[in-house]
Design a protein around this motif. Structure first.
Motif, PDB file in Angstrom:
ATOM      1  N   LEU A 196      -5.370   7.030  11.461  1.00  8.94           N
ATOM      2  CA  LEU A 196      -4.788   5.856  11.065  1.00  8.94           C
ATOM      3  C   LEU A 196      -5.395   4.761  11.809  1.00  8.94           C
ATOM      4  O   LEU A 196      -5.303   3.649  11.473  1.00  8.94           O
ATOM      5  N   ALA A 224      -8.351   3.510  10.555  1.00  7.68           N
ATOM      6  CA  ALA A 224      -8.041   2.699   9.171  1.00  7.68           C
ATOM      7  C   ALA A 224      -7.734   0.998   9.581  1.00  7.68           C
ATOM      8  O   ALA A 224      -8.153   0.081   8.964  1.00  7.68           O
ATOM      9  N   TYR A 227      -7.336   0.542   0.110  1.00  8.65           N
ATOM     10  CA  TYR A 227      -5.903   0.763   0.092  1.00  8.65           C
ATOM     11  C   TYR A 227      -5.629   2.055   0.551  1.00  8.65           C
ATOM     12  O   TYR A 227      -6.630   3.128   0.596  1.00  8.65           O
ATOM     13  N   PRO A 228      -4.605   2.389   1.379  1.00  5.83           N
ATOM     14  CA  PRO A 228      -4.077   3.840   1.624  1.00  5.83           C
ATOM     15  C   PRO A 228      -3.700   4.469   0.301  1.00  5.83           C
ATOM     16  O   PRO A 228      -3.447   3.735  -0.910  1.00  5.83           O
ATOM     17  N   TRP A 229      -3.540   5.590  -0.154  1.00  7.02           N
ATOM     18  CA  TRP A 229      -3.402   6.339  -1.141  1.00  7.02           C
ATOM     19  C   TRP A 229      -2.647   7.430  -0.962  1.00  7.02           C
ATOM     20  O   TRP A 229      -2.587   8.333  -0.002  1.00  7.02           O
ATOM     21  N   HIS A 230      -1.599   7.818  -2.154  1.00  9.86           N
ATOM     22  CA  HIS A 230      -0.926   9.059  -1.824  1.00  9.86           C
ATOM     23  C   HIS A 230      -1.689  10.318  -2.294  1.00  9.86           C
ATOM     24  O   HIS A 230      -2.501  10.162  -3.127  1.00  9.86           O
ATOM     25  N   THR A 244      -4.663   9.256   7.457  1.00  6.23           N
ATOM     26  CA  THR A 244      -4.281   8.908   6.329  1.00  6.23           C
ATOM     27  C   THR A 244      -5.291   8.987   5.247  1.00  6.23           C
ATOM     28  O   THR A 244      -6.635   9.034   5.423  1.00  6.23           O
ATOM     29  N   CYS A 251      -7.301   7.384   1.915  1.00  8.97           N
ATOM     30  CA  CYS A 251      -7.496   6.025   1.621  1.00  8.97           C
ATOM     31  C   CYS A 251      -8.531   6.080   0.263  1.00  8.97           C
ATOM     32  O   CYS A 251      -9.179   7.042   0.079  1.00  8.97           O
TER      33      CYS A 251
END
Length: 349
Positions: A295, A298, A309-312, A326, A328
């Motif tokens: 994190l 990022a 962008y962060p991503w699921h 995270t 991304c």
């Protein structure tokens, strides 16, 4: 360092120049100009058969009106659970089909599993009026997480579609990126594998605003002019969409821009592999890269000017993401430079 989306990129100079070249004078409106007809013929040449082409404003319009073209009362269309159509189009397909529904289908890393598709279709038996009736199947090429359906994958989904008498649609917002990744032809990636309708995107690959719905059998497009008009998607000065596509296809510019975007993604992936601080969630196949990073890294990248962008985590993701990490998304485009990629590489080294 702009990696948020290929939608952030501007217009390729050759496409911008062609818009300027066609900006003067007069031409008949609503798709009837000589330029419109010329570009429609180019689409037929590219797909190696006569096709019906309809310009629209956005990829969402292309997808939604493709579904409207095959809609039936109580209709249910099937797509991957992370497809743009079901996750990012704000209910437009449901709205423009007059109340149709989208059924999510599982599959690892953005690609629909034919067995899961067969199972979901089985939940809507034709004699059971309360459930509704299947109307279409949609796949995304390239997928939302940068993976690509191989030709055999498309054929396998098409086999299920044919078994149930359903049209097969391809969301091709990143059509060119998938095409060059497979090193194949538009015909081989579509109708030769059983695809019936294509949402053909140019906006993400160097155009200003150029999207089209392509019916690979013109006989199945007879109602579409009325569907498009009713949805307020009939351009009066459609020659300016045609002008973009004219330049897009000339001298294979569209393939050149897609190859560059994919190559920049591969270059970025190499930097990630070489870093001891970050790693790939999975190998990229087109122009989207998904690293897992701390994190803190990022946040530092953003302060250094990197846009992403962060991503699921997608369905079928088997890796682990720590509490201090995270996932991304980084997207490359025709306008991404090697210097831009290497500057990011230095920051994650």
């Amino acid at each position: 360092m702009f990696f948020a989306s290929d939608n952030w990129a501007g217009v390729h100079p050759q496409i911008a120049g062609n818009l300027t070249r066609h900006s003067g004078g007069f031409a008949s409106a609503y798709g009837s100009s000589d330029l419109d007809r010329q570009v429609e013929q180019t689409f037929s040449e590219i797909f190696e058969r006569e096709v019906a082409v309809f310009f629209v404003a956005t990829g969402t319009a292309a997808n939604s009106l493709s579904m409207a073209a095959v809609a039936r009362p109580s209709g249910v269309a099937f797509c991957h659970r992370e497809a743009h159509m079901i996750a990012d189009e704000g209910g437009a397909p449901e709205y423009l089909t007059g109340g149709g529904r989208l059924c999510p289908v599982d599959g690892p890393l953005g690609r629909m599993d034919p067995a899961a598709l067969e199972h979901e279709i089985g939940r809507y038996p034709p004699e059971f009026v309360h459930a509704g009736q299947p109307t279409a199947i949609s796949i995304t090429q390239t997928t939302e997480i940068g993976t690509v359906y191989q030709l055999a994958d498309i054929a396998a989904v098409s086999q299920v579609a044919r078994k149930h008498g359903l049209p097969l649609h391809m969301d091709g917002a990143r059509f060119a990126n998938g095409l060059v990744a497979l090193d194949t032809s538009p015909a081989e990636m579509t109708w030769k594998q059983g695809v019936d309708i294509v949402s053909f995107g140019g906006t993400k690959n160097g155009c200003w605003c150029a999207e089209a719905v392509v019916f690979l059998d013109p006989k199945k497009a007879q109602a579409f002019p009325f569907i498009r008009k009713r949805a307020a998607q009939l351009f009066s000065k459609s020659r300016f969409i045609a002008a973009q596509f004219e330049a897009y296809f000339e001298d294979s510019l569209w393939l050149e821009t897609a190859r560059h975007a994919n190559a920049m993604a591969a270059r970025l992936a190499d930097h990630i592999r070489a870093s001891s601080k970050t790693r790939l969630g999975w190998d990229p196949q087109a122009n989207e890269v998904f690293p897992i990073m701390p994190l803190a890294m990022a946040e530092n990248l953003k302060t250094q000017g990197a846009a992403f962008y962060p991503w699921h985590p997608p369905h079928g993701f088997a890796g682990e993401i720590g509490e201090d990490e995270t996932l991304c998304r980084f997207v490359t485009s025709f306008a991404t430079s090697a210097d831009e990629v290497d500057r990011l590489g230095d920051l994650i080294a």
